[in-house]
Design a protein around this motif. Structure first.
Motif, PDB file in Angstrom:
ATOM      1  N   LEU A  18       0.820  -1.210   0.000  1.00 32.25           N
ATOM      2  CA  LEU A  18       0.000   0.000   0.000  1.00 32.25           C
ATOM      3  C   LEU A  18       0.863   1.274   0.000  1.00 32.25           C
ATOM      4  N   LEU A  19       2.000   1.185   0.715  1.00 36.65           N
ATOM      5  CA  LEU A  19       2.878   2.354   0.864  1.00 36.65           C
ATOM      6  C   LEU A  19       4.075   2.341  -0.086  1.00 36.65           C
ATOM      7  N   ALA A  20       4.064   1.413  -1.040  1.00 36.21           N
ATOM      8  CA  ALA A  20       5.234   1.190  -1.908  1.00 36.21           C
ATOM      9  C   ALA A  20       5.753   2.456  -2.575  1.00 36.21           C
ATOM     10  N   HIS A  21       4.881   3.410  -2.878  1.00 35.50           N
ATOM     11  CA  HIS A  21       5.317   4.615  -3.591  1.00 35.50           C
ATOM     12  C   HIS A  21       5.262   5.861  -2.701  1.00 35.50           C
ATOM     13  N   LYS A  22       5.338   5.631  -1.387  1.00 37.63           N
ATOM     14  CA  LYS A  22       5.314   6.747  -0.430  1.00 37.63           C
ATOM     15  C   LYS A  22       6.690   6.940   0.203  1.00 37.63           C
ATOM     16  N   GLU A  23       6.878   8.095   0.803  1.00 32.27           N
ATOM     17  CA  GLU A  23       8.084   8.357   1.595  1.00 32.27           C
ATOM     18  C   GLU A  23       7.652   8.621   3.023  1.00 32.27           C
ATOM     19  N   GLY A  24       8.365   7.997   3.964  1.00 32.49           N
ATOM     20  CA  GLY A  24       8.020   8.194   5.367  1.00 32.49           C
ATOM     21  C   GLY A  24       8.527   7.047   6.225  1.00 32.49           C
ATOM     22  N   ALA A  25       7.974   6.934   7.435  1.00 36.23           N
ATOM     23  CA  ALA A  25       8.414   5.913   8.384  1.00 36.23           C
ATOM     24  C   ALA A  25       7.217   5.109   8.884  1.00 36.23           C
ATOM     25  N   VAL A  26       7.379   3.788   8.915  1.00 36.87           N
ATOM     26  CA  VAL A  26       6.372   2.905   9.516  1.00 36.87           C
ATOM     27  C   VAL A  26       6.907   2.500  10.887  1.00 36.87           C
ATOM     28  N   GLU A  27       6.256   2.957  11.934  1.00 35.23           N
ATOM     29  CA  GLU A  27       6.640   2.569  13.295  1.00 35.23           C
ATOM     30  C   GLU A  27       5.784   1.378  13.713  1.00 35.23           C
ATOM     31  N   ILE A  28       6.437   0.313  14.209  1.00 38.18           N
ATOM     32  CA  ILE A  28       5.738  -0.921  14.594  1.00 38.18           C
ATOM     33  C   ILE A  28       6.107  -1.261  16.031  1.00 38.18           C
ATOM     34  N   TRP A  29       5.103  -1.558  16.862  1.00 36.19           N
ATOM     35  CA  TRP A  29       5.362  -1.902  18.257  1.00 36.19           C
ATOM     36  C   TRP A  29       4.342  -2.934  18.735  1.00 36.19           C
ATOM     37  N   ASN A  30       4.546  -3.411  19.960  1.00 36.47           N
ATOM     38  CA  ASN A  30       3.684  -4.446  20.564  1.00 36.47           C
ATOM     39  C   ASN A  30       3.699  -5.767  19.789  1.00 36.47           C
ATOM     40  N   VAL A  31       4.846  -6.078  19.160  1.00 40.59           N
ATOM     41  CA  VAL A  31       5.008  -7.378  18.488  1.00 40.59           C
ATOM     42  C   VAL A  31       5.815  -8.264  19.426  1.00 40.59           C
ATOM     43  N   LYS A  32       5.318  -9.468  19.693  1.00 46.52           N
ATOM     44  CA  LYS A  32       5.967 -10.376  20.645  1.00 46.52           C
ATOM     45  C   LYS A  32       7.409 -10.668  20.239  1.00 46.52           C
ATOM     46  N   ASP A  33       8.326 -10.538  21.199  1.00 45.31           N
ATOM     47  CA  ASP A  33       9.757 -10.851  21.048  1.00 45.31           C
ATOM     48  C   ASP A  33      10.513  -9.920  20.095  1.00 45.31           C
ATOM     49  N   ILE A  34       9.870  -8.849  19.629  1.00 49.47           N
ATOM     50  CA  ILE A  34      10.566  -7.912  18.735  1.00 49.47           C
ATOM     51  C   ILE A  34      10.449  -6.503  19.321  1.00 49.47           C
ATOM     52  N   PRO A  35      11.584  -5.825  19.535  1.00 48.63           N
ATOM     53  CA  PRO A  35      11.513  -4.449  20.049  1.00 48.63           C
ATOM     54  C   PRO A  35      10.805  -3.533  19.051  1.00 48.63           C
ATOM     55  N   ALA A  36      10.361  -2.396  19.522  1.00 48.37           N
ATOM     56  CA  ALA A  36       9.746  -1.402  18.630  1.00 48.37           C
ATOM     57  C   ALA A  36      10.704  -1.141  17.463  1.00 48.37           C
ATOM     58  N   THR A  37      10.156  -1.160  16.255  1.00 43.99           N
ATOM     59  CA  THR A  37      10.967  -1.092  15.032  1.00 43.99           C
ATOM     60  C   THR A  37      10.408  -0.018  14.102  1.00 43.99           C
ATOM     61  N   THR A  38      11.308   0.682  13.433  1.00 43.52           N
ATOM     62  CA  THR A  38      10.901   1.695  12.453  1.00 43.52           C
ATOM     63  C   THR A  38      11.456   1.339  11.086  1.00 43.52           C
ATOM     64  N   LEU A  39      10.570   1.253  10.088  1.00 44.50           N
ATOM     65  CA  LEU A  39      10.974   1.032   8.698  1.00 44.50           C
ATOM     66  C   LEU A  39      10.896   2.375   7.973  1.00 44.50           C
ATOM     67  N   TYR A  40      12.014   2.856   7.475  1.00 41.92           N
ATOM     68  CA  TYR A  40      12.025   4.094   6.704  1.00 41.92           C
ATOM     69  C   TYR A  40      11.883   3.769   5.219  1.00 41.92           C
ATOM     70  N   LEU A  41      10.913   4.398   4.570  1.00 39.42           N
ATOM     71  CA  LEU A  41      10.611   4.119   3.172  1.00 39.42           C
ATOM     72  C   LEU A  41      10.877   5.332   2.287  1.00 39.42           C
ATOM     73  N   LYS A  42      11.223   5.045   1.043  1.00 40.70           N
ATOM     74  CA  LYS A  42      11.171   6.061  -0.016  1.00 40.70           C
ATOM     75  C   LYS A  42      10.510   5.358  -1.184  1.00 40.70           C
ATOM     76  N   PRO A  43       9.978   6.068  -2.169  1.00 43.53           N
ATOM     77  CA  PRO A  43       9.209   5.411  -3.234  1.00 43.53           C
ATOM     78  C   PRO A  43       9.905   4.185  -3.829  1.00 43.53           C
ATOM     79  N   GLY A  44       9.289   3.004  -3.583  1.00 43.17           N
ATOM     80  CA  GLY A  44       9.793   1.751  -4.139  1.00 43.17           C
ATOM     81  C   GLY A  44      10.856   1.052  -3.310  1.00 43.17           C
ATOM     82  N   TYR A  45      11.328   1.685  -2.236  1.00 46.12           N
ATOM     83  CA  TYR A  45      12.463   1.132  -1.477  1.00 46.12           C
ATOM     84  C   TYR A  45      12.271   1.202   0.037  1.00 46.12           C
TER      85      TYR A  45
END
Length: 201
Positions: A18-45
């Motif tokens: 859904l966000l493949a062509h967006k720029e920004g950050a996906v912040e993810i938290w409350n996932v078992k056994d994984i610390p809060a994680t941020t995925l930084y995106l730019k269009p296509g990457y």
């Protein structure tokens, strides 16, 4: 405009599509056994994957992404326009990453019954040094494998999911790059025979 929700309603794979062509950050938290994680995106990457405000190197980033793509519990928020403050860049094409992650997961499931005991001790073979440029997992695990190490210990040392480490060791063993020593971590030598007998081996 910010987007937020749960991985139960919108798994990360679909969110990234859904966000493949967006720029920004996906912040993810409350996932078992994984610390809060941020995925930084730019269009296509995927620009970078961060935890505790620091970028993960490629192997840990791949393992974290693999685990997050399987997660069905957790929360996320997309912050449009956000960029990492550091200079580290993965620059992974989103479509390619999703395809390779799904392929890896399929392989892992197919070979799961053959994966080694988490406590089985492995050592590197002389042949392995020739493969270091191609095998990033082997390169990272080499200092431990030279002494002899189990998947259980490698999981803690490399901060990777146990099943993924077991799968990588299994794959390296099939290539002749690592071998089992016949030892089980945490089992005294005198008890090894009894342990193996109990396991039906």
């Amino acid at each position: 405009m910010a987007l937020f929700g749960s991985l139960n309603a919108l798994p990360l794979e679909k969110l990234l599509q859904l966000l493949a062509h967006k720029e920004g950050a996906v912040e993810i938290w409350n996932v078992k056994d994984i610390p809060a994680t941020t995925l930084y995106l730019k269009p296509g990457y995927i620009r970078s994957i961060d935890q505790h405000g620091k970028p993960l190197e490629a192997l840990a980033a791949k393992a974290t992404l693999q685990a997050l793509l399987q997660a069905r519990e957790g929360s996320f928020e997309f912050l449009p326009g956000a960029k990492p403050k550091h200079k580290v860049r993965l620059n992974w094409p989103v479509e390619k990453v999703l395809l390779s992650t799904v392929t890896l997961q399929d392989e892992l499931e197919r070979y799961r019954p053959l994966l080694p005991d988490p406590r089985a001790v492995f050592k590197v073979t002389p042949m392995a040094k020739k493969s270091l440029p191609q095998e990033s997992f082997l390169r990272k695990a080499l200092p431990y494998l030279q002494k002899g190490v189990s998947a259980e210990t490698l999981t803690k040392a490399l901060k990777m999911p146990l099943d993924l480490v077991r799968f990588y060791l299994f794959r390296l063993e099939r290539k002749g790059l690592v071998e089992r020593t016949g030892k089980i971590e945490g089992v005294r030598p005198g008890l090894l025979g009894l342990f193996l007998k109990g396991m039906g081996l």
